[in-house]
Design a protein around this motif. Structure first.
Motif, PDB file in Angstrom:
ATOM      1  N   THR A  86       0.926  -1.072  -0.016  1.00  0.00           N
ATOM      2  CA  THR A  86       0.010   0.047   0.083  1.00  0.00           C
ATOM      3  C   THR A  86       0.913   1.273  -0.113  1.00  0.00           C
ATOM      4  O   THR A  86       0.661   2.402  -0.803  1.00  0.00           O
ATOM      5  N   ALA A  87       1.886   1.305   0.945  1.00  0.00           N
ATOM      6  CA  ALA A  87       2.637   2.333   0.992  1.00  0.00           C
ATOM      7  C   ALA A  87       3.592   2.616  -0.309  1.00  0.00           C
ATOM      8  O   ALA A  87       3.761   3.542  -1.196  1.00  0.00           O
ATOM      9  N   ALA A  88       3.950   1.472  -0.966  1.00  0.00           N
ATOM     10  CA  ALA A  88       4.737   1.490  -2.082  1.00  0.00           C
ATOM     11  C   ALA A  88       3.635   1.992  -3.474  1.00  0.00           C
ATOM     12  O   ALA A  88       4.315   2.905  -3.979  1.00  0.00           O
ATOM     13  N   ASP A  89       2.689   1.561  -3.440  1.00  0.00           N
ATOM     14  CA  ASP A  89       1.677   1.822  -4.519  1.00  0.00           C
ATOM     15  C   ASP A  89       1.403   3.511  -4.286  1.00  0.00           C
ATOM     16  O   ASP A  89       1.186   4.042  -5.422  1.00  0.00           O
ATOM     17  N   LEU A  90       1.386   4.050  -3.255  1.00  0.00           N
ATOM     18  CA  LEU A  90       1.101   5.334  -2.850  1.00  0.00           C
ATOM     19  C   LEU A  90       2.353   6.150  -3.166  1.00  0.00           C
ATOM     20  O   LEU A  90       2.266   7.396  -3.124  1.00  0.00           O
ATOM     21  N   GLY A  91       3.655   5.637  -3.480  1.00  0.00           N
ATOM     22  CA  GLY A  91       4.724   6.374  -3.361  1.00  0.00           C
ATOM     23  C   GLY A  91       5.503   6.789  -2.266  1.00  0.00           C
ATOM     24  O   GLY A  91       6.067   7.821  -1.862  1.00  0.00           O
ATOM     25  N   TYR A  92       5.202   5.958  -1.082  1.00  0.00           N
ATOM     26  CA  TYR A  92       5.691   6.054   0.370  1.00  0.00           C
ATOM     27  C   TYR A  92       5.372   7.706   0.838  1.00  0.00           C
ATOM     28  O   TYR A  92       6.296   8.163   1.058  1.00  0.00           O
ATOM     29  N   PRO A  93       4.217   7.879   0.835  1.00  0.00           N
ATOM     30  CA  PRO A  93       3.804   9.217   1.294  1.00  0.00           C
ATOM     31  C   PRO A  93       4.121   9.275   3.029  1.00  0.00           C
ATOM     32  O   PRO A  93       3.611   8.370   3.701  1.00  0.00           O
ATOM     33  N   ALA A  94       4.747  10.600   3.396  1.00  0.00           N
ATOM     34  CA  ALA A  94       4.604  10.858   4.877  1.00  0.00           C
ATOM     35  C   ALA A  94       3.356  10.960   5.368  1.00  0.00           C
ATOM     36  O   ALA A  94       3.220  10.553   6.496  1.00  0.00           O
ATOM     37  N   TYR A  95       2.369  11.507   4.693  1.00  0.00           N
ATOM     38  CA  TYR A  95       1.119  11.665   5.141  1.00  0.00           C
ATOM     39  C   TYR A  95       0.015  11.230   4.107  1.00  0.00           C
ATOM     40  O   TYR A  95       0.262  11.283   2.821  1.00  0.00           O
ATOM     41  N   ASN A 147       0.108  16.124   1.550  1.00  0.00           N
ATOM     42  CA  ASN A 147       1.403  16.481   2.516  1.00  0.00           C
ATOM     43  C   ASN A 147       1.220  17.159   4.027  1.00  0.00           C
ATOM     44  O   ASN A 147      -0.214  16.824   4.320  1.00  0.00           O
ATOM     45  N   ALA A 148       1.966  17.097   4.700  1.00  0.00           N
ATOM     46  CA  ALA A 148       1.705  17.373   6.164  1.00  0.00           C
ATOM     47  C   ALA A 148       0.854  18.736   6.494  1.00  0.00           C
ATOM     48  O   ALA A 148       0.019  18.679   7.414  1.00  0.00           O
ATOM     49  N   LYS A 149       0.660  19.845   5.461  1.00  0.00           N
ATOM     50  CA  LYS A 149       0.130  20.737   5.729  1.00  0.00           C
ATOM     51  C   LYS A 149      -1.502  20.550   5.420  1.00  0.00           C
ATOM     52  O   LYS A 149      -2.407  21.239   5.567  1.00  0.00           O
ATOM     53  N   SER A 150      -1.638  19.642   4.650  1.00  0.00           N
ATOM     54  CA  SER A 150      -3.158  19.249   4.105  1.00  0.00           C
ATOM     55  C   SER A 150      -3.930  19.123   5.383  1.00  0.00           C
ATOM     56  O   SER A 150      -3.579  18.752   6.552  1.00  0.00           O
ATOM     57  N   ALA A 151      -5.463  19.490   5.211  1.00  0.00           N
ATOM     58  CA  ALA A 151      -6.286  19.369   6.343  1.00  0.00           C
ATOM     59  C   ALA A 151      -6.684  18.023   6.550  1.00  0.00           C
ATOM     60  O   ALA A 151      -6.623  16.934   5.691  1.00  0.00           O
ATOM     61  N   ASN A 152      -6.484  17.431   7.961  1.00  0.00           N
ATOM     62  CA  ASN A 152      -6.996  15.940   8.281  1.00  0.00           C
ATOM     63  C   ASN A 152      -5.814  14.904   7.674  1.00  0.00           C
ATOM     64  O   ASN A 152      -6.122  13.865   7.610  1.00  0.00           O
ATOM     65  N   ALA A 153      -4.518  15.458   7.552  1.00  0.00           N
ATOM     66  CA  ALA A 153      -3.472  14.645   7.332  1.00  0.00           C
ATOM     67  C   ALA A 153      -3.308  13.708   8.346  1.00  0.00           C
ATOM     68  O   ALA A 153      -3.153  14.060   9.580  1.00  0.00           O
ATOM     69  N   VAL A 154      -2.738  12.262   8.079  1.00  0.00           N
ATOM     70  CA  VAL A 154      -2.520  11.235   9.115  1.00  0.00           C
ATOM     71  C   VAL A 154      -1.181  10.837   8.672  1.00  0.00           C
ATOM     72  O   VAL A 154      -1.010  10.618   7.469  1.00  0.00           O
ATOM     73  N   LYS A 155      -0.242  10.879   9.681  1.00  0.00           N
ATOM     74  CA  LYS A 155       1.167  10.322   9.444  1.00  0.00           C
ATOM     75  C   LYS A 155       1.119   8.892   9.029  1.00  0.00           C
ATOM     76  O   LYS A 155       0.278   8.210   9.375  1.00  0.00           O
ATOM     77  N   PHE A 156       1.983   8.517   7.935  1.00  0.00           N
ATOM     78  CA  PHE A 156       1.769   7.416   7.367  1.00  0.00           C
ATOM     79  C   PHE A 156       3.022   6.750   7.035  1.00  0.00           C
ATOM     80  O   PHE A 156       3.421   5.866   7.990  1.00  0.00           O
ATOM     81  N   SER A 157       3.788   6.969   6.056  1.00  0.00           N
ATOM     82  CA  SER A 157       5.099   5.997   5.720  1.00  0.00           C
ATOM     83  C   SER A 157       6.024   6.570   5.843  1.00  0.00           C
ATOM     84  O   SER A 157       6.352   7.786   6.066  1.00  0.00           O
ATOM     85  N   LYS A 158       7.384   5.795   6.101  1.00  0.00           N
ATOM     86  CA  LYS A 158       8.624   6.295   6.052  1.00  0.00           C
ATOM     87  C   LYS A 158       8.893   6.358   4.541  1.00  0.00           C
ATOM     88  O   LYS A 158       8.441   5.758   3.882  1.00  0.00           O
TER      89      LYS A 158
END
Length: 143
Positions: free
Chosen positions: A34-43, A61-72
């Motif tokens: 899932t992380a790989a298919d999304l391009g390893y997004p941080a949020y 990105n981190a500044k988006s409303a309702n962003a959730v921390k996701f991948s390294k």
């Protein structure tokens, strides 16, 4: 160009595997694919469509409303991604009724997602989820 009307380009980005979301009482887990298919997004943003009973995970990105921390970053993400935010779990539990689990086991619902590479979105169909139980992970509590 009329000559190429109706033709579609071959998409050169190859999916890395099946994107899978697993929901338990205490965590929403997304496999490494899932992380790989999304391009390893941080949020990411987690969106719910109540009418179609679908959940979407969208890179942001981190500044988006309702962003959730996701991948390294790629190469650093060695295992699945775990989201333990109470608000996210509460929203997901409304759609995933977990079965009873016996002592020493954890109930879960698991569902594969459909990848939309250009939009950096994976959509999970709630009604396609399967139920099960697995042994608890981690340290055993002393009796």
């Amino acid at each position: 160009m009329a000559l190429l009307q109706g033709f579609e380009e071959i998409n050169m980005s190859v999916p890395t595997g099946k994107a899978v979301m697993t929901v338990t009482e205490s965590v929403a887990r997304f496999n490494k694919a899932t992380a790989a298919d999304l391009g390893y997004p941080a949020y990411v943003k987690i969106l719910i469509n109540d009418k179609t009973r679908q959940i979407a995970v969208q890179a942001c990105n981190a500044k988006s409303a309702n962003a959730v921390k996701f991948s390294k970053p790629e190469g650093k993400q060695t295992a699945s991604v775990n989201i333990k935010e109470a608000v996210v779990l509460e929203a997901l539990h409304k759609y995933f009724e977990l079965p009873q689990a016996s002592e020493g086991e954890v109930a879960y619902k698991s569902v594969a997602g459909t990848i939309h590479v250009e939009e950096k979105v994976i959509i999970f169909d709630i009604d396609a989820a399967t139920s099960g139980t697995m042994k608890k992970r981690g340290r055993k509590k002393n009796a």
